[in-house]
Design a protein around this motif. Structure first.
Motif, PDB file in Angstrom:
ATOM      1  N   MET A  84       0.845  -1.189   0.000  1.00  0.00           N
ATOM      2  CA  MET A  84       0.000   0.000   0.000  1.00  0.00           C
ATOM      3  C   MET A  84       0.886   1.247   0.000  1.00  0.00           C
ATOM      4  O   MET A  84       1.773   1.383   0.835  1.00  0.00           O
ATOM      5  N   CYS A  85       0.606   2.158  -0.924  1.00  0.00           N
ATOM      6  CA  CYS A  85       1.442   3.341  -1.074  1.00  0.00           C
ATOM      7  C   CYS A  85       1.193   4.364   0.035  1.00  0.00           C
ATOM      8  O   CYS A  85       2.115   5.066   0.432  1.00  0.00           O
ATOM      9  N   ARG A  86      -0.034   4.450   0.538  1.00  0.00           N
ATOM     10  CA  ARG A  86      -0.330   5.439   1.576  1.00  0.00           C
ATOM     11  C   ARG A  86      -1.664   5.131   2.224  1.00  0.00           C
ATOM     12  O   ARG A  86      -2.634   4.760   1.549  1.00  0.00           O
ATOM     13  N   TRP A  87      -1.725   5.237   3.534  1.00  0.00           N
ATOM     14  CA  TRP A  87      -2.998   5.244   4.249  1.00  0.00           C
ATOM     15  C   TRP A  87      -2.884   6.290   5.351  1.00  0.00           C
ATOM     16  O   TRP A  87      -1.782   6.620   5.787  1.00  0.00           O
ATOM     17  N   SER A  88      -4.003   6.824   5.803  1.00  0.00           N
ATOM     18  CA  SER A  88      -3.956   7.920   6.765  1.00  0.00           C
ATOM     19  C   SER A  88      -4.667   7.562   8.060  1.00  0.00           C
ATOM     20  O   SER A  88      -5.430   6.608   8.132  1.00  0.00           O
ATOM     21  N   GLY A  89      -4.412   8.346   9.091  1.00  0.00           N
ATOM     22  CA  GLY A  89      -5.060   8.157  10.378  1.00  0.00           C
ATOM     23  C   GLY A  89      -4.274   7.273  11.320  1.00  0.00           C
ATOM     24  O   GLY A  89      -3.046   7.225  11.294  1.00  0.00           O
ATOM     25  N   GLN A  90      -5.005   6.549  12.163  1.00  0.00           N
ATOM     26  CA  GLN A  90      -4.434   5.685  13.185  1.00  0.00           C
ATOM     27  C   GLN A  90      -4.997   4.273  13.028  1.00  0.00           C
ATOM     28  O   GLN A  90      -5.934   4.047  12.271  1.00  0.00           O
ATOM     29  N   LEU A  91      -4.455   3.322  13.750  1.00  0.00           N
ATOM     30  CA  LEU A  91      -5.111   2.026  13.873  1.00  0.00           C
ATOM     31  C   LEU A  91      -6.415   2.243  14.622  1.00  0.00           C
ATOM     32  O   LEU A  91      -6.471   3.016  15.576  1.00  0.00           O
ATOM     33  N   GLY A  92      -7.459   1.557  14.195  1.00  0.00           N
ATOM     34  CA  GLY A  92      -8.760   1.734  14.821  1.00  0.00           C
ATOM     35  C   GLY A  92      -9.812   2.104  13.792  1.00  0.00           C
ATOM     36  O   GLY A  92      -9.492   2.519  12.675  1.00  0.00           O
ATOM     37  N   PRO A  93     -11.086   1.962  14.136  1.00  0.00           N
ATOM     38  CA  PRO A  93     -12.169   2.182  13.170  1.00  0.00           C
ATOM     39  C   PRO A  93     -12.375   3.653  12.837  1.00  0.00           C
ATOM     40  O   PRO A  93     -11.953   4.546  13.586  1.00  0.00           O
ATOM     41  N   LYS A  94     -13.015   3.894  11.713  1.00  0.00           N
ATOM     42  CA  LYS A  94     -13.450   5.243  11.368  1.00  0.00           C
ATOM     43  C   LYS A  94     -14.768   5.502  12.076  1.00  0.00           C
ATOM     44  O   LYS A  94     -15.666   4.655  12.059  1.00  0.00           O
ATOM     45  N   THR A  95     -14.913   6.686  12.695  1.00  0.00           N
ATOM     46  CA  THR A  95     -16.143   6.974  13.433  1.00  0.00           C
ATOM     47  C   THR A  95     -16.817   8.274  13.030  1.00  0.00           C
ATOM     48  O   THR A  95     -17.989   8.464  13.326  1.00  0.00           O
ATOM     49  N   ARG A  96     -16.096   9.169  12.360  1.00  0.00           N
ATOM     50  CA  ARG A  96     -16.726  10.447  12.030  1.00  0.00           C
ATOM     51  C   ARG A  96     -16.129  11.048  10.759  1.00  0.00           C
ATOM     52  O   ARG A  96     -14.995  10.769  10.391  1.00  0.00           O
ATOM     53  N   GLU A  97     -16.925  11.861  10.127  1.00  0.00           N
ATOM     54  CA  GLU A  97     -16.503  12.591   8.930  1.00  0.00           C
ATOM     55  C   GLU A  97     -15.285  13.455   9.249  1.00  0.00           C
ATOM     56  O   GLU A  97     -15.239  14.145  10.269  1.00  0.00           O
ATOM     57  N   GLY A  98     -14.270  13.397   8.393  1.00  0.00           N
ATOM     58  CA  GLY A  98     -13.115  14.271   8.544  1.00  0.00           C
ATOM     59  C   GLY A  98     -12.057  13.791   9.503  1.00  0.00           C
ATOM     60  O   GLY A  98     -11.104  14.522   9.768  1.00  0.00           O
ATOM     61  N   ASP A  99     -12.176  12.563  10.039  1.00  0.00           N
ATOM     62  CA  ASP A  99     -11.165  12.100  11.002  1.00  0.00           C
ATOM     63  C   ASP A  99      -9.945  11.484  10.321  1.00  0.00           C
ATOM     64  O   ASP A  99      -9.019  11.038  10.991  1.00  0.00           O
ATOM     65  N   ARG A 100      -9.944  11.443   8.990  1.00  0.00           N
ATOM     66  CA  ARG A 100      -8.841  10.905   8.191  1.00  0.00           C
ATOM     67  C   ARG A 100      -8.604   9.425   8.446  1.00  0.00           C
ATOM     68  O   ARG A 100      -7.576   8.880   8.048  1.00  0.00           O
ATOM     69  N   GLN A 101      -9.543   8.751   9.084  1.00  0.00           N
ATOM     70  CA  GLN A 101      -9.366   7.345   9.411  1.00  0.00           C
ATOM     71  C   GLN A 101      -9.707   6.437   8.235  1.00  0.00           C
ATOM     72  O   GLN A 101     -10.752   6.596   7.599  1.00  0.00           O
ATOM     73  N   VAL A 102      -8.841   5.484   7.973  1.00  0.00           N
ATOM     74  CA  VAL A 102      -9.167   4.384   7.076  1.00  0.00           C
ATOM     75  C   VAL A 102     -10.054   3.423   7.877  1.00  0.00           C
ATOM     76  O   VAL A 102      -9.672   2.991   8.960  1.00  0.00           O
ATOM     77  N   PRO A 103     -11.242   3.099   7.401  1.00  0.00           N
ATOM     78  CA  PRO A 103     -12.165   2.266   8.194  1.00  0.00           C
ATOM     79  C   PRO A 103     -11.667   0.845   8.380  1.00  0.00           C
ATOM     80  O   PRO A 103     -10.846   0.344   7.606  1.00  0.00           O
ATOM     81  N   GLU A 104     -12.180   0.202   9.406  1.00  0.00           N
ATOM     82  CA  GLU A 104     -11.898  -1.200   9.677  1.00  0.00           C
ATOM     83  C   GLU A 104     -13.225  -1.934   9.795  1.00  0.00           C
ATOM     84  O   GLU A 104     -14.162  -1.452  10.429  1.00  0.00           O
ATOM     85  N   GLY A 105     -13.311  -3.098   9.178  1.00  0.00           N
ATOM     86  CA  GLY A 105     -14.548  -3.867   9.227  1.00  0.00           C
ATOM     87  C   GLY A 105     -14.707  -4.684   7.967  1.00  0.00           C
ATOM     88  O   GLY A 105     -13.763  -4.879   7.193  1.00  0.00           O
ATOM     89  N   PHE A 106     -15.928  -5.160   7.749  1.00  0.00           N
ATOM     90  CA  PHE A 106     -16.262  -5.988   6.590  1.00  0.00           C
ATOM     91  C   PHE A 106     -17.204  -5.201   5.692  1.00  0.00           C
ATOM     92  O   PHE A 106     -18.286  -4.788   6.126  1.00  0.00           O
ATOM     93  N   TYR A 107     -16.796  -4.998   4.458  1.00  0.00           N
ATOM     94  CA  TYR A 107     -17.523  -4.125   3.551  1.00  0.00           C
ATOM     95  C   TYR A 107     -17.818  -4.826   2.229  1.00  0.00           C
ATOM     96  O   TYR A 107     -17.243  -5.873   1.924  1.00  0.00           O
ATOM     97  N   SER A 108     -18.709  -4.234   1.453  1.00  0.00           N
ATOM     98  CA  SER A 108     -19.161  -4.841   0.207  1.00  0.00           C
ATOM     99  C   SER A 108     -19.025  -3.840  -0.940  1.00  0.00           C
ATOM    100  O   SER A 108     -19.476  -2.695  -0.827  1.00  0.00           O
TER     101      SER A 108
END
Length: 389
Positions: A84-108
């Motif tokens: 992966m060339c780049r990801w932002s934020g911290q380890l942990g789930p995304k919870t709000r708009e603008g937190d720069r978090q890459v989400p964690e979970g199961f997606y479709s």
């Protein structure tokens, strides 16, 4: 087998989307590029094909994205791992708009989420927020896997990488796949990682994600995903609707799968307990995400190069953490869920949870580790890049 086939109308719509791209200025050729011949040859060697269903697994800490393809026996085989060339934020789930978090979970990912005209070369939407995210009040959206090596909450690849990944996904849709599962994980769910992060504030959530990861690794089949009790449940059915916020009803699962997953989980727990005697617990804090080591020589070409630095590992007090864990264990969604399942009546056709299959000592250990004495990682930078995904 959970291979979902496109309905004729959906297949026609996806074909129309691809053809429409031909008429857009300058970008059409990108989305229509064929799967590289070398990759097709690798597929054939592995007993799969370009039009077979695919599955994606992403790991933030290791900054890697895996592509899996379904073989003729209905089980998935690992095709390729892309750094992966780049990801932002911290380890942990995304919870709000603008937190720069890459989400964690199961997606479709569905055909409608593919973007052939992205200003990030090519992109597709991962499907955040899912039903559980929405129920928990998590906000934000438009989270992509894309090119350009620039991330404000997305999985950023190089242009060459996204061209190949996009082509593989397009071929799977053209072959009849209705949706592609993406498993976004904080790190590889090894005993070493779980021991190291055992007092992180997200450990209860990560253990829930590990259940789904274990289901996939044991069966090599796409796990069926549902939500209840404020958590994910996998390969489970219930009489009636499952509500993400309500307690889980009695669940029916395949006893053979549950036995295999339970055996793996028990073995992992033994290793975690062993490592916990020598591995210090830490909280890992990034300035703003990271990138695969293979790209470190190209830091200047990525988004926010000043924030690309090795994460800081903050040592946690194991004894203090366990003391606090005992005080708040009753408030942990994971522990509450286990208690609810333990109290629920079961029938011979119903199976118990993985946690209940473990020894009493192991269950107590898991309950303690599901809570934490520490606050979460430092909040992510709120400034987001205002570029079209």
């Amino acid at each position: 087998m959970t291979f979902r086939v496109l309905k004729p109308a959906a297949a026609v719509a996806f074909a129309a989307l691809s053809l429409a791209a031909c008429n857009d200025s300058g970008l059409s050729h990108r989305s229509l590029a064929p799967v590289p011949r070398e990759t097709v040859a690798l597929m054939e060697k592995l007993g799969t094909s370009k039009d077979a269903p695919m599955l994606i697994r992403a790991y933030k800490k290791e900054a890697e994205l895996e592509i899996w393809k379904m073989g003729s026996d209905g089980k998935y085989v690992h095709l390729k791992t892309f750094p992966m060339c780049r990801w932002s934020g911290q380890l942990g789930p995304k919870t709000r708009e603008g937190d720069r978090q890459v989400p964690e979970g199961f997606y479709s990912i569905t055909p409608a989420q593919m973007n052939p005209n992205s200003s990030y070369y090519l992109s597709f939407n991962v499907g955040y927020p899912n039903q559980l995210d929405k129920a928990l009040g998590h906000t934000g959206g438009t989270i992509m896997v894309h090119g350009a090596c620039s991330s404000a909450g997305c999985f950023s690849m190089t242009d060459a990488q996204i061209a190949e990944i996009y082509a593989i996904a397009r071929a799977s849709f053209e072959g009849g796949q209705q949706s592609i599962q993406m498993q976004s994980l904080p790190f590889r769910m090894t005993a070493e990682n779980l021991a190291k992060h055992r007092l992180d504030s997200n450990i209860g959530f990560w253990r829930n994600l590990k259940e789904g990861s274990d289901h996939f690794e044991v069966t090599k089949m796409e796990p069926e995903v549902a939500f209840c009790g404020r958590r994910y449940v996998f390969n489970a059915a219930a009489d009636g609707r499952m509500d993400p916020l309500a307690a889980c009803p009695p669940l029916k699962q395949d006893p053979e799968i549950v036995a295999s997953v339970s055996a793996k989980s028990a073995k992992d727990e033994e290793k975690i307990a062993e490592l916990s005697q020598s591995v210090k617990p830490v909280r890992v804090v990034y300035q703003d995400g990271g990138m695969h080591p293979s790209f470190l020589s190209k830091v200047a070409e990525t988004s926010r190069p000043e924030a690309v630095a090795p994460p800081e590992e903050i040592a946690l007090d194991d004894k203090a953490g366990r003391g606090k864990a005992a005080q708040i264990a009753s408030k942990s969604p994971v522990v509450t869920m286990a208690a609810a399942k333990a109290a629920a009546p079961t029938r011979p056709t119903e199976t118990t949870s993985v946690a209940r299959a473990l020894s009493a000592d192991t269950r107590r250990e898991m309950s303690a580790l599901a809570a934490t004495a520490e606050d979460g990682p430092t909040s992510s930078i709120k400034r987001a890049l205002k570029l079209k995904k």
